[in-house]
Structure formats: structure tokens, C-alpha cells
Design a protein around this motif. Structure first.
Motif: not given
Length: 280
Positions: A148-152, A179-184, A254-255
Motif C-alpha cells: 500500500a502506498p505510504p500515507p502522506e 497547517r495540515n492540508t492532508g490527507p493523513a 511525518a508522514p
């Protein structure tokens, strides 16, 4: 030669010798490359070559280092079934089709989810219509399982500033926002601020440290869509004059951050004296 065939030849009668009945099915898959945690759907259809009781379309993993199909996949959904789709022993999975009359058409789907954490590998998808006898097990397409692709999680850095002037303790306050723009979700992040030559930093937020020319701030978890801030002061003095620019840059997180375009931001205050400054 059978006795029945020999007798037919003796009397000159053209008699067809009964052949073993054969059931026919065909399959297709939505994708032959599937990431761990994702699903793929098998579609099947065919015609029963003879009457079958409690028939079912069975699926197996052949030529596989991953084990039997139930070892690394879970049934997500199915159609065309007359009873719940289920694991068939420990080697395969079955879509129950009920009783089939000779020549009766059947069709359905089976959606399987590759278990998260399944290592990369491949297998030959094998299939068989079965019910008190039936077609031989056939080889279908080869399906490749990928990691599975690692989360970003993308961090957008913003730097703002405002002056606090006066005779007592004049200073400029700089705020570093992550600011966390995601998705993880972000589990940790570090933003490093570059100070102008000769400037120092005081009154640092918890998690921030300073050395010559820099301020380094660490952040804990930040949920998708949320933000966190750290601040510090740059003192002004009698000889303060000109622009005071602070640039904050994501130096670690991280991630993985997939977008470097928003990793840096700057804020500049124009200082006329320790009692006169503006921060647009």
C-alpha cells in the motif's frame, strides 16, 4: 471400446456414445494489480453442463507465495449468490449458486479485499464451478499485490508578524503556523525559522529552541485540516533600522510531505526605530 458401442457397430446402428458432462464458466477481474488494503472484483458467468445440486463458483490462489486465498483476502461483497459467500475450507472462497438445471445460465461477482499489511507478491486466480462434480479447475489471470502506498500529509507553513513598540521592551512577535492540508494526520513536524543577521529570539513557545541565526520549533500530532502555531520575539533596540525578515521552512515531518511548494513562508517588518515599525 464399450459393450454398448460394440453392439451398435454390430447391428449397424449409429449410436452416440455418452460423454462426460462439462460445465463451463468464464471470469474477468476489475484489476490485475491491487494494493494491500484495496479491493478487486471478480465477475463470472457460464452455463451448467448438467444438473447440479448446491452448486458454487469456487476461487483459489494458485502459484502463490501468499498462501491460500482466505489467508490474505477477505470477502467484501458478492452478487448472484443464493446464500452468504464464504471461505471454502482454508483454500478458497465460494459464491453459492444453489441448484442449477442442465443448461441453466448463472452469473455473479465476488469482491475481495486484500488484507492490509499483505506483502507484495502475485498469484494465479484459479476458478471452478462445482456441485457434485463439475468443471476442472482453470487458471485465470495473474494478480499482483503491491505494498500500500505510504500515507502522506502536506504541511503548509505560514509566517506572520506584529510589532509591540514602546520604550520598555520593544519587540516584533513572529508566529510560525503549520497547517495540515492532508490527507493523513501529521504525527510530528519541525519548522525552522531563519533570522536576519544580528537578530536574536526570546520568549519562545514550548517546543522551540534557538541558536545563532535560527529558531527551531517542533510540533506534535496535527489532524487533517487542523493547524498549530508557535511564536517567538525578536527584540528591538536603539539602532534597529530597516527590514526584519523571518523565513520559516518545514525541515522535517511525518508522514511524507508530498508538496514542497508550500513548505516556506516569510514575514517582513519595516523598522524605523524601536518606537516605530510596521508589519504588513
Amino acid at each position: 471400446m464399450s459393450v454398448l458401442a460394440a453392439l451398435a457397430m454390430t447391428v449397424g446402428v449409429c449410436l452416440a456414445v455418452p460423454q462426460a458432462a462439462h460445465a463451463v464458466s468464464h471470469i474477468s477481474v476489475t484489476s490485475t494489480t491491487v494494493a494491500a488494503g484495496d479491493t478487486f472484483t471478480i465477475s463470472f458467468n457460464g452455463t451448467a453442463g448438467f444438473a447440479m445440486t448446491a452448486a458454487g463458483e469456487n476461487f483459489y490462489a494458485g502459484s502463490s507465495t501468499l498462501g491460500g486465498l482466505p489467508a490474505f483476502t477477505t470477502i467484501d461483497s458478492c452478487t448472484g449468490n443464493t446464500a452468504p459467500c464464504t471461505n471454502f475450507l482454508t483454500i478458497g472462497q465460494r459464491v453459492p449458486l444453489g441448484d442449477l438445471a442442465e443448461g441453466q445460465a448463472f452469473s455473479g461477482t465476488l469482491t475481495l479485499r486484500v488484507n492490509p499489511g499483505t506483502p507484495s507478491g502475485s498469484f494465479v486466480l484459479r476458478y471452478q464451478l462445482y456441485g457434485g462434480g463439475g468443471e476442472a479447475t482453470e487458471d485465470g489471470p495473474t494478480i499482483t499485490i503491491t505494498d500500500a502506498p505510504p500515507p502522506e500529509a502536506d504541511i503548509a507553513v505560514a509566517v506572520t508578524a506584529h510589532p509591540q513598540l514602546g520604550i520598555l521592551v520593544p519587540h516584533l512577535t513572529y508566529t510560525l503556523a503549520a497547517r495540515n492540508t492532508g490527507p493523513a494526520a501529521i504525527t510530528s513536524a519541525t519548522v525552522t525559522a531563519a533570522l536576519p543577521p544580528g537578530a536574536s529570539a526570546t520568549n519562545l513557545s514550548a517546543g522551540c529552541t534557538t541558536s545563532t541565526g535560527t529558531v527551531t520549533c517542533t510540533y506534535g500530532p496535527i489532524a487533517d485540516g487542523a493547524h498549530a502555531t508557535k511564536s517567538f520575539r525578536v527584540p528591538l533596540h536603539l539602532l534597529s533600522l530597516g527590514p526584519v525578515t523571518v523565513t520559516g521552512t518545514r525541515s522535517a515531518s511525518a508522514p511524507t510531505d508530498p508538496n514542497a511548494a508550500n513548505d516556506s513562508s516569510s514575514a517582513t517588518c519595516n523598522v524605523i526605530s524601536f518606537i516605530l515599525a510596521s508589519c504588513p
